[in-house]
Design a protein around this motif. Structure first.
Motif, short mmCIF file in Angstrom:
data_model
loop_
_atom_site.label_atom_id
_atom_site.label_comp_id
_atom_site.label_asym_id
_atom_site.label_seq_id
_atom_site.Cartn_x
_atom_site.Cartn_y
_atom_site.Cartn_z
N PHE A 195 44.63 -28.42 57.24
CA PHE A 195 44.85 -28.85 55.82
C PHE A 195 44.10 -27.83 54.66
O PHE A 195 43.38 -27.01 55.03
N ARG A 196 44.84 -27.84 53.51
CA ARG A 196 44.06 -27.12 52.35
C ARG A 196 42.99 -27.87 51.48
O ARG A 196 42.04 -27.34 51.18
N TYR A 197 43.51 -29.22 51.14
CA TYR A 197 42.59 -29.65 50.25
C TYR A 197 42.80 -31.16 50.20
O TYR A 197 43.91 -31.63 50.75
N ALA A 198 41.97 -31.97 49.69
CA ALA A 198 42.23 -33.38 49.57
C ALA A 198 41.21 -34.06 48.39
O ALA A 198 40.33 -33.43 47.93
N LYS A 199 41.90 -34.63 47.38
CA LYS A 199 41.21 -35.43 46.10
C LYS A 199 40.89 -37.02 46.53
O LYS A 199 41.78 -37.52 46.94
N HIS A 200 39.54 -37.17 46.31
CA HIS A 200 39.19 -38.56 46.47
C HIS A 200 38.80 -38.93 45.07
O HIS A 200 38.20 -38.47 44.23
N ARG A 201 39.05 -40.37 44.87
CA ARG A 201 38.68 -41.11 43.66
C ARG A 201 37.59 -42.16 44.11
O ARG A 201 37.72 -42.93 44.94
N ILE A 202 36.36 -42.39 43.44
CA ILE A 202 35.27 -43.04 43.56
C ILE A 202 35.77 -44.44 43.03
O ILE A 202 35.82 -44.42 41.76
N ASP A 203 36.12 -45.38 43.87
CA ASP A 203 36.46 -46.84 43.04
C ASP A 203 35.04 -47.68 42.79
O ASP A 203 35.30 -48.73 42.01
N ALA A 204 34.22 -47.82 43.70
CA ALA A 204 33.14 -48.87 43.56
C ALA A 204 31.90 -48.06 44.42
O ALA A 204 31.96 -47.31 45.48
N LEU A 205 30.78 -48.22 43.71
CA LEU A 205 29.48 -47.51 44.35
C LEU A 205 28.31 -48.51 44.12
O LEU A 205 27.93 -48.95 43.10
N ASP A 206 27.78 -49.07 45.13
CA ASP A 206 26.65 -49.98 45.24
C ASP A 206 25.56 -49.46 45.91
O ASP A 206 25.32 -49.43 46.99
N ILE A 233 33.02 -28.81 48.13
CA ILE A 233 33.42 -30.39 47.43
C ILE A 233 32.97 -30.01 46.10
O ILE A 233 32.07 -29.68 45.70
N GLU A 234 33.93 -30.17 44.95
CA GLU A 234 33.81 -29.90 43.72
C GLU A 234 34.14 -31.04 42.97
O GLU A 234 35.13 -31.90 43.21
N PHE A 235 33.43 -31.43 41.81
CA PHE A 235 33.86 -32.59 40.73
C PHE A 235 34.80 -32.11 40.08
O PHE A 235 34.69 -31.10 39.34
N LEU A 236 35.96 -32.75 39.92
CA LEU A 236 36.94 -32.48 38.94
C LEU A 236 36.96 -33.47 37.67
O LEU A 236 37.24 -32.99 36.53
N GLU A 237 36.65 -34.74 37.91
CA GLU A 237 36.22 -35.68 36.91
C GLU A 237 35.14 -36.26 37.31
O GLU A 237 34.76 -36.84 38.37
N GLY A 238 34.23 -36.64 36.23
CA GLY A 238 32.81 -37.36 36.18
C GLY A 238 31.80 -36.82 37.21
O GLY A 238 31.96 -35.40 37.09
N GLU A 239 30.47 -37.45 37.23
CA GLU A 239 29.52 -36.69 37.86
C GLU A 239 28.92 -37.60 39.06
O GLU A 239 27.97 -37.26 39.61
N GLY A 240 29.83 -38.23 39.73
CA GLY A 240 29.44 -38.98 40.93
C GLY A 240 29.49 -40.66 40.73
O GLY A 240 29.43 -41.35 41.59
N GLU A 241 29.64 -40.84 39.57
CA GLU A 241 29.69 -42.27 39.34
C GLU A 241 31.25 -42.81 39.58
O GLU A 241 32.16 -42.10 40.14
N VAL A 242 31.34 -44.33 39.48
CA VAL A 242 32.63 -44.77 39.57
C VAL A 242 33.51 -44.23 38.86
O VAL A 242 33.48 -44.00 37.54
N GLY A 243 34.85 -43.83 39.30
CA GLY A 243 35.91 -43.10 38.50
C GLY A 243 35.86 -41.47 38.62
O GLY A 243 36.89 -41.02 38.53
N THR A 244 34.79 -41.16 39.20
CA THR A 244 34.75 -39.77 39.58
C THR A 244 35.96 -39.45 40.72
O THR A 244 36.16 -40.14 41.46
#
Length: 328
Positions: A65-76, A42-53
């Motif tokens: 499957f080969r891959y999946a990309k996730h975007r973090i929308d909210a983190l509390d 699991i690798e970061f493409l944008e950001g460092e783990g905060e919202v928007g990463t």
């Protein structure tokens, strides 16, 4: 665009903060280590783990499957809640634009938590999604949340009364079906006949060994599953009650072990693999929980057993897909 919404939850003997740190904040490190058979990295493409990463999950060759990309929308972090969206990857197939997830860990009992997960499937146009596609997604999510953190919990779904008129406090039943691209004979050999050799190899992080302590592996035999130090339990003993190789069917019972706690006398299981028209099989699993006396079992306490089983089944499925000659 259509939207399909799903919710699910399970109980865990782990505090909310630890589950949140492991599965959300440090998932890029811990999940590939504990689910090495299906997740390569699991690798970061944008950001460092905060919202928007944006993170990319790279699956192993054993995965469909080969891959999946996730975007973090909210983190509390204070309330142990995370919202993220699957925005790209062959996991979406040609039917989905995205899948949005919200995960929340709430305190439960003494030192435990309840994980609540909701998901929204955003389809492309008016395309229809089959129920089995959604179930497969739910099983993968549950498998990740359970096996990724090495949690062994007693669970299932309660009914008010069984067919014998016995209150749910005395017995609990569950029937689970899922489709699999593997032939029934291969699944039966891997998960039933040779499980004592194969499972410790595929999930060494939680199962140390499986030993036959009575019999030769046939009906009447007793097997002991020994868990690793990372597990919440030490061992369980299973008795094989029926074994039908011709029809790929097995009945067995969990008769001893700290996994039963102080509420259960035993758990009886029946597993059957039936050929499907697509060349794979349909796995039908039935479980029956026998409680001690009139003790009451809360739904939250027993809702994750089938998901743990599904996690192992999916790992075996991936292994057999990667190794087509094994158990052929």
């Amino acid at each position: 665009m259509g939207v399909i919404r799903m919710t699910q939850k399970f109980a865990a003997h782990v505090t909310p903060d630890r589950m949140f740190k492991a599965l959300i904040l440090d998932s890029n490190n811990i999940c590939p280590k504990l689910m090495f058979s299906s997740i390569k990295s699991i690798e970061f493409l944008e950001g460092e783990g905060e919202v928007g990463t944006i993170k990319q999950l790279n699956f192993t060759e054993a995965s469909p499957f080969r891959y999946a990309k996730h975007r973090i929308d909210a983190l509390d972090k204070e309330n142990f809640t995370c919202k993220y969206t699957l925005i790209e990857g062959d996991v979406l197939m040609d039917k989905l634009e995205s899948i949005t997830y919200e995960v929340k860990f709430e305190r439960y009992g003494t030192g435990g938590c309840v994980c609540k997960m909701s998901s929204e499937y955003h389809t492309i146009g008016d395309v229809e999604i089959k129920e089995e596609d959604i179930e497969a997604g739910k099983d993968r999510a549950i498998g990740l949340h359970r096996d990724g953190c090495v949690l062994e919990l007693k669970s299932d779904v309660l009914e008010p009364l069984d067919d014998e008129g016995i209150p749910a406090a005395r017995k609990a039943h569950n029937l689970k079906e899922f489709s699999c691209p593997i032939a029934p004979s291969r699944m039966f050999k891997a998960l039933i006949l040779d499980s004592r050799n194969l499972i410790p190899k595929l999930v060494p992080q939680s199962i140390k060994s499986v030993d036959i302590i009575q019999g030769d592996g046939g009906a009447g035999s007793i097997e002991q599953v020994n868990f690793t130090e990372a597990s919440h339990f030490k061992y369980v003993k299973h008795r094989i009650d029926a074994l039908d190789e011709e029809n790929s069917m097995c009945k067995y019972a969990l008769i001893e072990g700290d996994a039963l706690g102080d509420k259960l006398e035993s758990i009886a299981y029946e597993v059957k693999f039936e050929a499907s028209s697509e060349g794979g099989c349909i796995c039908k699993m039935t479980s029956k929980y026998h409680t001690i006396g009139e003790v009451e079992i809360k739904e939250e306490e027993i809702k994750a057993g089938k998901d743990q089983a599904m996690g192992i089944y999916k790992i075996v499925e991936a292994y057999l897909l990667e190794n087509p000659a094994v158990y052929a």
